[in-house]
Structure formats: structure tokens, C-alpha cells
Design a protein around this motif. Structure first.
Motif, PDB file in Angstrom:
ATOM      1  N   ASP A   1       0.778  -1.227  -0.129  1.00 26.28           N
ATOM      2  CA  ASP A   1      -0.104  -0.119   0.086  1.00 26.28           C
ATOM      3  C   ASP A   1       0.796   1.255  -0.006  1.00 26.28           C
ATOM      4  O   ASP A   1       1.955   1.118   0.371  1.00 26.28           O
ATOM      5  N   THR A   2       0.221   2.260  -0.835  1.00 16.63           N
ATOM      6  CA  THR A   2       0.688   3.518  -0.223  1.00 16.63           C
ATOM      7  C   THR A   2      -0.135   4.641   0.156  1.00 16.63           C
ATOM      8  O   THR A   2      -1.494   4.465  -0.129  1.00 16.63           O
ATOM      9  N   LEU A   3       0.121   5.560   1.101  1.00 11.93           N
ATOM     10  CA  LEU A   3      -0.588   6.640   1.658  1.00 11.93           C
ATOM     11  C   LEU A   3      -1.373   7.267   0.652  1.00 11.93           C
ATOM     12  O   LEU A   3      -2.562   7.699   0.766  1.00 11.93           O
ATOM     13  N   ALA A   4      -0.698   7.780  -0.190  1.00  8.41           N
ATOM     14  CA  ALA A   4      -1.428   8.746  -1.246  1.00  8.41           C
ATOM     15  C   ALA A   4      -2.613   7.957  -1.972  1.00  8.41           C
ATOM     16  O   ALA A   4      -3.552   8.601  -2.315  1.00  8.41           O
ATOM     17  N   GLN A   5      -2.393   6.694  -2.518  1.00  9.43           N
ATOM     18  CA  GLN A   5      -3.427   6.032  -3.023  1.00  9.43           C
ATOM     19  C   GLN A   5      -4.671   5.621  -2.005  1.00  9.43           C
ATOM     20  O   GLN A   5      -5.737   5.769  -2.430  1.00  9.43           O
ATOM     21  N   MET A   6      -4.305   5.493  -0.995  1.00 13.76           N
ATOM     22  CA  MET A   6      -5.151   5.083   0.218  1.00 13.76           C
ATOM     23  C   MET A   6      -6.034   6.281   0.355  1.00 13.76           C
ATOM     24  O   MET A   6      -7.165   6.177   0.644  1.00 13.76           O
ATOM     25  N   LEU A   7      -5.411   7.270   0.374  1.00  9.67           N
ATOM     26  CA  LEU A   7      -6.429   8.641   0.657  1.00  9.67           C
ATOM     27  C   LEU A   7      -7.417   8.670  -0.554  1.00  9.67           C
ATOM     28  O   LEU A   7      -8.378   9.307  -0.421  1.00  9.67           O
ATOM     29  N   ALA A   8      -6.635   8.620  -1.678  1.00 12.17           N
ATOM     30  CA  ALA A   8      -7.672   8.698  -2.849  1.00 12.17           C
ATOM     31  C   ALA A   8      -8.717   7.717  -3.039  1.00 12.17           C
ATOM     32  O   ALA A   8      -9.917   8.043  -3.209  1.00 12.17           O
ATOM     33  N   ASP A   9      -8.560   6.383  -2.496  1.00  8.13           N
ATOM     34  CA  ASP A   9      -9.425   5.340  -2.454  1.00  8.13           C
ATOM     35  C   ASP A   9     -10.537   5.381  -1.264  1.00  8.13           C
ATOM     36  O   ASP A   9     -11.342   4.849  -0.934  1.00  8.13           O
ATOM     37  N   GLY A  10     -10.214   6.537  -0.352  1.00  4.60           N
ATOM     38  CA  GLY A  10     -10.948   6.729   0.711  1.00  4.60           C
ATOM     39  C   GLY A  10     -10.559   5.461   2.012  1.00  4.60           C
ATOM     40  O   GLY A  10     -11.364   5.544   3.005  1.00  4.60           O
ATOM     41  N   ARG A  11      -9.663   4.890   2.002  1.00  6.96           N
ATOM     42  CA  ARG A  11      -9.229   3.967   2.937  1.00  6.96           C
ATOM     43  C   ARG A  11      -8.350   4.899   4.194  1.00  6.96           C
ATOM     44  O   ARG A  11      -8.407   3.905   5.227  1.00  6.96           O
ATOM     45  N   ILE A  12      -8.169   5.889   3.900  1.00  8.51           N
ATOM     46  CA  ILE A  12      -7.671   6.938   4.927  1.00  8.51           C
ATOM     47  C   ILE A  12      -8.413   8.042   4.773  1.00  8.51           C
ATOM     48  O   ILE A  12      -8.827   8.425   3.459  1.00  8.51           O
ATOM     49  N   ASP A  13      -8.931   8.730   5.846  1.00  3.91           N
ATOM     50  CA  ASP A  13      -9.490   9.920   5.616  1.00  3.91           C
ATOM     51  C   ASP A  13      -8.913  11.146   5.446  1.00  3.91           C
ATOM     52  O   ASP A  13      -9.521  12.057   4.661  1.00  3.91           O
ATOM     53  N   ALA A  14      -7.747  11.337   5.787  1.00  2.00           N
ATOM     54  CA  ALA A  14      -6.941  12.369   5.975  1.00  2.00           C
ATOM     55  C   ALA A  14      -5.385  12.230   5.701  1.00  2.00           C
ATOM     56  O   ALA A  14      -4.890  11.056   6.035  1.00  2.00           O
ATOM     57  N   PHE A  15      -4.717  13.108   5.489  1.00  6.20           N
ATOM     58  CA  PHE A  15      -3.208  12.749   5.436  1.00  6.20           C
ATOM     59  C   PHE A  15      -2.462  14.255   5.544  1.00  6.20           C
ATOM     60  O   PHE A  15      -2.748  15.062   5.070  1.00  6.20           O
ATOM     61  N   HIS A  16      -1.575  13.991   6.501  1.00  4.60           N
ATOM     62  CA  HIS A  16      -0.631  15.195   6.644  1.00  4.60           C
ATOM     63  C   HIS A  16       0.835  14.682   6.335  1.00  4.60           C
ATOM     64  O   HIS A  16       1.338  13.707   6.939  1.00  4.60           O
TER      65      HIS A  16
END
Length: 328
Positions: free
Chosen positions: A168-183
Motif C-alpha cells: 500500500d501507499t498512503l497517497a493511493q489510500m487517501l484517494a481510495d478513501g481507505r484513510i480519511d486525511a493525510f498530513h
């Protein structure tokens, strides 16, 4: 007596260009400047101690001070500063319309100890009422899988930190909605202003208001010397400090040049004038005293977020020789 050869790992910022090209030479030192992006510099110095001197994440440096061997000694030179309100991204479907909506959400960050997220969490807590242990933090690579914390952490149990999967990558998880926010420190590749948006779309005005209210221009990085190199040659701390400051002075002079644009932005000179008018002639100060309030705020955040077991002091951060400056 020959000069002392030292290696310096650092990115090629404008404020260090004179050290890179040799216009400024630290007295008594033959400096080899190794130009690398910050992630590589930090990893190689913190894990393997590959350089004599290096730019370093301020948060990771503070974590190192809590270790028994305290492997590094910093000087009050701050190669990177950054207002970070622009660096909070949200999934458009996550129901996050204001900072208060972050409570209980899954909040990604490449490393929990990263300086940028420490500042962001502290600002959200101090100025928007978001408890630092309110979200669940999800860590891992932003654009490539399997990023690890540079220095191992032992956090209190009230902080919920989860690792993402090995592919997984956080950038893609953010776009997919698997994380809600990213800092983060870098804008994610999936940012499009539609599916992935900034929490503060008008971040420039928000950051200017933060500066007016607090006087804080957040510090991201320090310059650290390997402790054994420093202990064997304590004079290098002040000589390096003076050289970095001279290189920065030349940069300030260049910013004020109006015969031709020193930077490639079309309205570069207008940006320069606005910055001097808003923040003063030395808007990026080096040294301890001009930065004491900013550093003390970060030290409080670092402790409140479980990264240091007790609140460290500003004076403990830096080589004693650099705490005071002589006047002729």
C-alpha cells in the motif's frame, strides 16, 4: 596545521549555495558538500551515521537525544522552515469540512515522528481543539511502499498508530478513501482538488494569520554533527555556525537585488518585498535566542505527542558554544 576534512549531507537550498560553490569556507575546515534530497540524508545519517555533519529532521534529532548514547550534537542553523497548514489533505467523501471533523478519523502520515506532522498535530490541537490522540494515525510510504520510522519509537498507549500493508501507499489510500486525511511534507501525487482536497484551501491567508497571531515560522530541520566528531573538535560547532550564517547573509543580499530576477517566479521581487514587509529583514533567523519561543513550542508538541518522555529544554538541543555569541 592542515584543515579538518568534514563531509556535509544537505539539500541544495539557496541559503547554502555559497557553501556548495566555495564562496564561503568554514574556517579551519575542508568541507565536502554532498547534495541529496532530505529523505536520503536523514535515513543515512540516523541509521548509519555516514556523514560528519548533516541536515536532520528536528523531530528525529530530538528522539535521538532521548537515547543513551545521544549520537548527535546540533547547531542552531535551520535549513528548512515551512508553514504547514497547506500540507493537510482530506478525502472529499470523508465528511471533513473543518479541523474538528478529524477527531476519530484515520489520519495518514509517512512517519509519526516526522517534523511536519508534529507541527501539524500541535497546531490542530492548540488552535483548532483537535486532541493529539483523537485520530488514528496510519503510517507507511507516501508514494512507494514500506517506509519505516527512521528511529524506533516507544509511544504511550493512548496514541493509536497503525502500519499500512506491504504493497500500500498512503497517497493511493487517501484517494481510495481507505484513510480519511493525510498530513505530510510533500504534496501527494493523488491530489487533484476534487477527490483529494486541502483542509485549508485558502492556506496562504490562514498561514499569514497564524504568523500574525504567534510569530512562529515553523522550523523543520537542524544541522547535526556526529557526537564523536564534535567531542574531538569542539571548535567546529561555532565555525560551522558562522559559515552557515554567512552563506545565508549572501542569500538575503541576493533577494534584495532588483536589477534582474534572482528566482524564476515572474513576480519574485514582489514576493520578496511582501515577505520583508510582513516578517522583517531577518525573517529566517538562525541562532537560539531569536527562535527560542518557536523551539520551545515544538519541544512541548514533541512531548505532548509521546515522542519524548519529558519536555526537553531549548538549551539542551545545541552545542554550548553556540548558545551565546561574542560581541567585538
Amino acid at each position: 596545521m592542515p584543515n579538518l576534512p568534514l563531509t556535509l549531507g544537505c539539500w541544495d537550498y539557496d541559503r547554502v549555495q555559497a557553501l556548495m560553490d566555495g564562496r564561503v569556507r568554514p574556517e579551519g575546515i575542508d568541507l565536502t558538500f554532498l547534495n541529496m534530497v532530505v529523505e536520503e540524508t536523514f535515513f543515512r545519517m540516523l541509521r548509519n551515521r555516514e556523514f560528519d555533519v548533516s541536515e536532520m529532521s528536528m523531530s528525529s534529532y530530538l528522539v535521538s537525544l532521548t537515547k543513551p548514547d545521544r549520537p548527535f550534537v546540533a547547531i542552531p542553523v535551520f535549513p528548512s522552515r515551512f508553514f504547514r497548514h497547506s500540507c493537510i489533505y482530506v478525502n472529499a467523501d470523508a465528511g471533513i469540512d473543518s479541523p474538528a471533523d478529524l477527531v476519530g478519523k484515520r489520519f495518514g502520515c509517512p512517519e509519526y515522528q516526522m517534523t511536519a506532522p508534529v507541527w501539524i498535530r500541535g497546531i490542530l490541537s492548540d488552535h483548532y481543539g483537535v486532541p493529539v490522540d483523537g485520530p488514528t494515525y496510519v503510517t507507511g510510504g507516501e508514494e512507494e511502499p514500506n517506509r519505516q520510522e527512521k528511529v524506533p519509537l516507544d509511544l504511550p498507549p493512548n496514541f493509536r498508530v497503525e502500519r499500512i500493508g506491504p504493497t500500500d501507499t498512503l497517497a493511493q489510500m487517501l484517494a481510495d478513501g481507505r484513510i480519511d486525511a493525510f498530513h505530510t511534507a510533500r504534496k501527494p501525487s493523488t491530489y487533484d482538488g476534487v477527490r483529494v482536497k486541502r483542509l485549508f484551501p485558502d492556506y496562504v491567508e490562514v498561514e499569514k494569520a497564524y504568523w500574525r497571531d504567534t510569530g512562529i515560522f515553523p522550523i523543520m530541520h537542524v544541522v547535526a554533527i556526529r557526537r564523536e566528531v564534535y567531542e574531538a573538535n569542539r571548535w567546529i560547532a561555532m565555525n560551522l555556525f558562522q559559515a552557515f550564517r554567512e552563506a545565508q547573509r549572501l542569500t538575503y543580499e541576493g533577494l534584495k537585488e532588483t536589477a534582474a530576477l534572482k528566482g524564476m517566479l515572474p513576480w519574485f521581487n514582489a514576493h520578496v518585498e511582501e515577505t520583508f514587509d510582513t516578517m522583517g529583514d531577518d525573517f529566517w533567523p538562525y541562532g537560539v535566542e531569536p527562535n527560542r519561543a518557536t523551539l520551545d513550542t515544538f519541544l512541548r508538541y514533541h512531548h505532548e505527542q509521546g515522542l519524548s518522555p519529558h519536555k526537553l529544554s531549548v538549551d539542551d538541543m545545541f552545542a554550548p558554544e553556540t548558545l551565546e555569541e561574542f560581541v567585538i
